[in-house]
Design a protein around this motif. Sequence first.
Motif, PDB file in Angstrom:
ATOM      1  N   ARG A  71       0.810  -1.212   0.000  1.00 44.20           N
ATOM      2  CA  ARG A  71       0.000   0.000   0.000  1.00 44.20           C
ATOM      3  C   ARG A  71       0.847   1.268   0.000  1.00 44.20           C
ATOM      4  NH1 ARG A  71      -5.503   1.421   0.410  1.00 44.20           N
ATOM      5  NH2 ARG A  71      -5.448   3.617  -0.185  1.00 44.20           N
ATOM      6  N   ASP A  72       1.934   1.308   0.757  1.00 39.12           N
ATOM      7  CA  ASP A  72       2.760   2.517   0.785  1.00 39.12           C
ATOM      8  C   ASP A  72       3.332   2.812  -0.599  1.00 39.12           C
ATOM      9  OD1 ASP A  72       2.262   2.866   3.442  1.00 39.12           O
ATOM     10  OD2 ASP A  72       4.152   1.984   4.131  1.00 39.12           O
ATOM     11  N   THR A  73       3.784   1.773  -1.300  1.00 39.07           N
ATOM     12  CA  THR A  73       4.291   1.956  -2.663  1.00 39.07           C
ATOM     13  C   THR A  73       3.185   2.454  -3.579  1.00 39.07           C
ATOM     14  OG1 THR A  73       5.896   0.183  -2.326  1.00 39.07           O
ATOM     15  CG2 THR A  73       5.416   0.795  -4.596  1.00 39.07           C
ATOM     16  N   PHE A  74       2.001   1.870  -3.470  1.00 38.60           N
ATOM     17  CA  PHE A  74       0.869   2.295  -4.294  1.00 38.60           C
ATOM     18  C   PHE A  74       0.524   3.753  -4.040  1.00 38.60           C
ATOM     19  CE2 PHE A  74      -3.647   3.160  -4.602  1.00 38.60           C
ATOM     20  CZ  PHE A  74      -3.952   2.766  -5.897  1.00 38.60           C
ATOM     21  N   ASP A  75       0.424   4.153  -2.770  1.00 37.47           N
ATOM     22  CA  ASP A  75       0.028   5.527  -2.449  1.00 37.47           C
ATOM     23  C   ASP A  75       1.037   6.536  -2.983  1.00 37.47           C
ATOM     24  OD1 ASP A  75      -2.336   4.862  -1.202  1.00 37.47           O
ATOM     25  OD2 ASP A  75      -1.462   4.749   0.798  1.00 37.47           O
ATOM     26  N   ALA A  76       2.330   6.218  -2.856  1.00 37.56           N
ATOM     27  CA  ALA A  76       3.363   7.147  -3.335  1.00 37.56           C
ATOM     28  C   ALA A  76       3.259   7.331  -4.848  1.00 37.56           C
ATOM     29  CB  ALA A  76       4.739   6.641  -2.948  1.00 37.56           C
ATOM     30  N   LEU A  77       3.044   6.257  -5.576  1.00 40.67           N
ATOM     31  CA  LEU A  77       2.934   6.358  -7.036  1.00 40.67           C
ATOM     32  C   LEU A  77       1.605   6.980  -7.451  1.00 40.67           C
ATOM     33  CD1 LEU A  77       4.478   2.912  -8.022  1.00 40.67           C
ATOM     34  CD2 LEU A  77       5.528   5.165  -8.220  1.00 40.67           C
ATOM     35  N   PHE A  78       0.536   6.695  -6.717  1.00 41.86           N
ATOM     36  CA  PHE A  78      -0.759   7.306  -7.034  1.00 41.86           C
ATOM     37  C   PHE A  78      -0.672   8.825  -6.924  1.00 41.86           C
ATOM     38  CE2 PHE A  78      -4.850   9.040  -5.806  1.00 41.86           C
ATOM     39  CZ  PHE A  78      -5.722   8.457  -6.723  1.00 41.86           C
ATOM     40  N   ASP A  79       0.024   9.330  -5.894  1.00 43.23           N
ATOM     41  CA  ASP A  79       0.146  10.779  -5.723  1.00 43.23           C
ATOM     42  C   ASP A  79       0.914  11.428  -6.867  1.00 43.23           C
ATOM     43  OD1 ASP A  79      -1.276  10.754  -3.380  1.00 43.23           O
ATOM     44  OD2 ASP A  79       0.484  10.553  -2.095  1.00 43.23           O
ATOM     45  N   LEU A  80       1.802  10.665  -7.520  1.00 45.22           N
ATOM     46  CA  LEU A  80       2.538  11.210  -8.665  1.00 45.22           C
ATOM     47  C   LEU A  80       1.736  11.136  -9.949  1.00 45.22           C
ATOM     48  CD1 LEU A  80       6.145   9.808  -8.015  1.00 45.22           C
ATOM     49  CD2 LEU A  80       5.318  12.142  -7.658  1.00 45.22           C
ATOM     50  N   TRP A  81       1.013  10.055 -10.161  1.00 46.46           N
ATOM     51  CA  TRP A  81       0.276   9.882 -11.424  1.00 46.46           C
ATOM     52  C   TRP A  81      -1.117  10.512 -11.373  1.00 46.46           C
ATOM     53  CZ3 TRP A  81       4.741   7.494 -11.393  1.00 46.46           C
ATOM     54  CH2 TRP A  81       5.330   7.133 -12.601  1.00 46.46           C
ATOM     55  N   PHE A  82      -1.660  10.697 -10.175  1.00 45.76           N
ATOM     56  CA  PHE A  82      -2.970  11.354 -10.028  1.00 45.76           C
ATOM     57  C   PHE A  82      -2.833  12.454  -8.981  1.00 45.76           C
ATOM     58  CE2 PHE A  82      -3.748   7.070 -11.520  1.00 45.76           C
ATOM     59  CZ  PHE A  82      -4.687   7.246 -12.529  1.00 45.76           C
ATOM     60  N   PRO A  83      -2.093  13.523  -9.281  1.00 48.33           N
ATOM     61  CA  PRO A  83      -1.804  14.567  -8.288  1.00 48.33           C
ATOM     62  C   PRO A  83      -3.058  15.343  -7.913  1.00 48.33           C
ATOM     63  CG  PRO A  83      -1.073  15.259 -10.469  1.00 48.33           C
ATOM     64  CD  PRO A  83      -1.504  13.832 -10.607  1.00 48.33           C
ATOM     65  N   PRO A  84      -3.089  15.904  -6.693  1.00 50.59           N
ATOM     66  CA  PRO A  84      -4.262  16.666  -6.253  1.00 50.59           C
ATOM     67  C   PRO A  84      -4.382  18.027  -6.926  1.00 50.59           C
ATOM     68  CG  PRO A  84      -2.554  16.751  -4.591  1.00 50.59           C
ATOM     69  CD  PRO A  84      -2.077  15.798  -5.632  1.00 50.59           C
ATOM     70  N   ALA A  85      -3.305  18.511  -7.548  1.00 52.48           N
ATOM     71  CA  ALA A  85      -3.333  19.833  -8.198  1.00 52.48           C
ATOM     72  C   ALA A  85      -2.198  19.896  -9.203  1.00 52.48           C
ATOM     73  CB  ALA A  85      -3.194  20.941  -7.158  1.00 52.48           C
ATOM     74  N   LEU A  86      -2.240  20.935 -10.035  1.00 49.54           N
ATOM     75  CA  LEU A  86      -1.153  21.222 -10.966  1.00 49.54           C
ATOM     76  C   LEU A  86      -0.559  22.571 -10.615  1.00 49.54           C
ATOM     77  CD1 LEU A  86      -2.682  20.095 -14.387  1.00 49.54           C
ATOM     78  CD2 LEU A  86      -1.081  18.857 -12.947  1.00 49.54           C
ATOM     79  N   GLY A  87       0.773  22.666 -10.627  1.00 48.44           N
ATOM     80  CA  GLY A  87       1.413  23.922 -10.290  1.00 48.44           C
ATOM     81  C   GLY A  87       1.080  24.337  -8.871  1.00 48.44           C
ATOM     82  N   ALA A  88       0.808  25.611  -8.693  1.00 52.40           N
ATOM     83  CA  ALA A  88       0.461  26.122  -7.369  1.00 52.40           C
ATOM     84  C   ALA A  88      -0.940  25.721  -6.959  1.00 52.40           C
ATOM     85  CB  ALA A  88       0.595  27.646  -7.349  1.00 52.40           C
ATOM     86  N   GLY A  89      -1.778  25.327  -7.954  1.00 53.46           N
ATOM     87  CA  GLY A  89      -3.142  24.954  -7.637  1.00 53.46           C
ATOM     88  C   GLY A  89      -3.973  26.142  -7.196  1.00 53.46           C
ATOM     89  N   ALA A  90      -5.212  25.859  -6.865  1.00 53.63           N
ATOM     90  CA  ALA A  90      -6.120  26.900  -6.383  1.00 53.63           C
ATOM     91  C   ALA A  90      -6.230  26.790  -4.871  1.00 53.63           C
ATOM     92  CB  ALA A  90      -7.493  26.742  -7.024  1.00 53.63           C
ATOM     93  N   SER A  91      -6.006  27.879  -4.171  1.00 51.33           N
ATOM     94  CA  SER A  91      -6.036  27.860  -2.712  1.00 51.33           C
ATOM     95  C   SER A  91      -6.711  29.124  -2.209  1.00 51.33           C
ATOM     96  CB  SER A  91      -4.611  27.751  -2.145  1.00 51.33           C
ATOM     97  OG  SER A  91      -4.641  27.868  -0.739  1.00 51.33           O
ATOM     98  N   GLU A  92      -7.495  28.950  -1.139  1.00 51.41           N
ATOM     99  CA  GLU A  92      -8.148  30.095  -0.508  1.00 51.41           C
ATOM    100  C   GLU A  92      -7.260  30.739   0.546  1.00 51.41           C
ATOM    101  OE1 GLU A  92     -11.848  28.785   1.024  1.00 51.41           O
ATOM    102  OE2 GLU A  92     -12.689  28.226  -0.917  1.00 51.41           O
ATOM    103  N   VAL A  93      -6.072  30.168   0.762  1.00 49.68           N
ATOM    104  CA  VAL A  93      -5.148  30.699   1.769  1.00 49.68           C
ATOM    105  C   VAL A  93      -4.200  31.676   1.089  1.00 49.68           C
ATOM    106  CG1 VAL A  93      -3.352  30.138   3.440  1.00 49.68           C
ATOM    107  CG2 VAL A  93      -5.302  28.592   3.135  1.00 49.68           C
ATOM    108  N   ASP A  94      -4.184  32.898   1.562  1.00 49.53           N
ATOM    109  CA  ASP A  94      -3.269  33.910   1.053  1.00 49.53           C
ATOM    110  C   ASP A  94      -2.031  33.953   1.935  1.00 49.53           C
ATOM    111  OD1 ASP A  94      -4.972  34.689  -1.018  1.00 49.53           O
ATOM    112  OD2 ASP A  94      -6.062  36.067   0.303  1.00 49.53           O
TER     113      ASP A  94
END
Length: 481
Positions: A71-94
């Motif tokens: 599972r740890d190997t899967f999660d690490a690769l999943f985060d690279l191939w299906f990232p939560p954002a691109l670049g800086a992403g959209a954030s409500e935190v200034d």
Amino acid sequence: MTAPSEVPGTAEHGLPGHLVDFVSALRRHHVAVGPGETVDAAQVLGALDLLEREHLREGLAAALLRRSGQRDTFDALFDLWFPPALGAGASEVDVPRVDDGEGGPGEGPVDVDALREILAELLRDGDEETLRELSRAAVDAIGNSGAAGQGVRGQMAKPNWSAYQALNALSPDTLLAQILDGLRQQGDSDFVSEVRRREIRDRIARFRDMIRDEVRRRTAEQRGREQVARSTTPKQPDRVDFLSANAVQLAELRRTVHPLARRLASRLSVRRKRANRGQLDLRRTLRRSMSTGGVPMDPAYRTRRPGRPELVVLCDVSGSVAGFSHFTLLLVQALREQFSKVRVFAFVERTDEVTHLFEPGAELSGVMQRVLREARLTAFDGHSDYGGAFGDFLEHYSEALTPKTSLLMLGDGRTNYRDPNLGALQRMRDRARHAHWLNPEPERMWGSGDSAARRYGEVLPMHECRTAAQLADVVEALLPV
């Protein structure tokens, strides 16, 4: 989560091609995924909302993973191939910045003190989602702060994504006392205070992980996810080298002993079932053929009487190979029903029997410390002396080796330039029915420096066992049928 069309690598072959790339990455990291699992994963992609990233993670894990420890190997690769954002992403935190008068709004240096105040407030409130957005914004702002100057030939310098730099600037661990002071109420019991302290510590630990994950994602965008995957994806427990494993990895390895033993026992059962026929019994076959006109339609076989051999394990428990010996002894203990009798001997400079510490029902936590504390293993300086240990074994325990005995040696063969005593090892080999040596060092290092592994390998077969996976393969081949 990013939209499917925006996931890096999906433009040329679409989402199916991206899934195939992800499966290929899993295989490169020793996660066995077959065509059937890949088809199941494609159906998962068609059934789930791709914007629900955690649902997608769990769905793909259920479709693709078949063994524990992956599972740890899967999660690490999943985060690279299906990232939560691109670049800086959209954030409500200034991110608060210092107005130095040189840039426009939002372009000055990061106001670290103000950013730490925001972090302390989020850690106190436990807002997990906003904490994640803050980690993304902080990594982007701190990483870009080093790129504000001009690079080579007037070009803008590349951002420096560094988890150390971000965590050193924010120092989340130093906020614990400040947060607890703000939460402290009159009359709080010690129990309530301790519960709050642990909650804040857990949130700080999760925030540190968020920073590391974000840096890994931004670095993958900059340098390529394949390169980042090669250097940062955690190994599966059975792929970790015994000699380089840390305490956490060794603890994880010990948790895999019993599942590994069950797999080996089931494989042995299959081997025994396939080998349950003995040699052809010609006389009985000819008698049976009389009823079919002399045609041997129903061959008869001699009944096999497989016996369970005795096992003697002689293991080096010095510091360099103690982790390997410990894991192997735990595996042997889990497989002891495959043998009629098991005796365990430990050595450093001298040899002593420690069978009683590995009897069924014995407490195995801290067993290696008990071996070193209770057994008679040293004589002079406490460094490994294979030759002396072999001679000591023959002098005091030679009766343990019989024509029914299988001898298993565990150690790296490094003699500290002392006499390897090959003659004693030859006598031990001759007294036993089978003898094998398991070495946790890479084969390329055998014979280097003070290693006598090559010379010992001329006396009895020596097998490289750097990882639990290699050890399982060797033990399976050596188990009695």
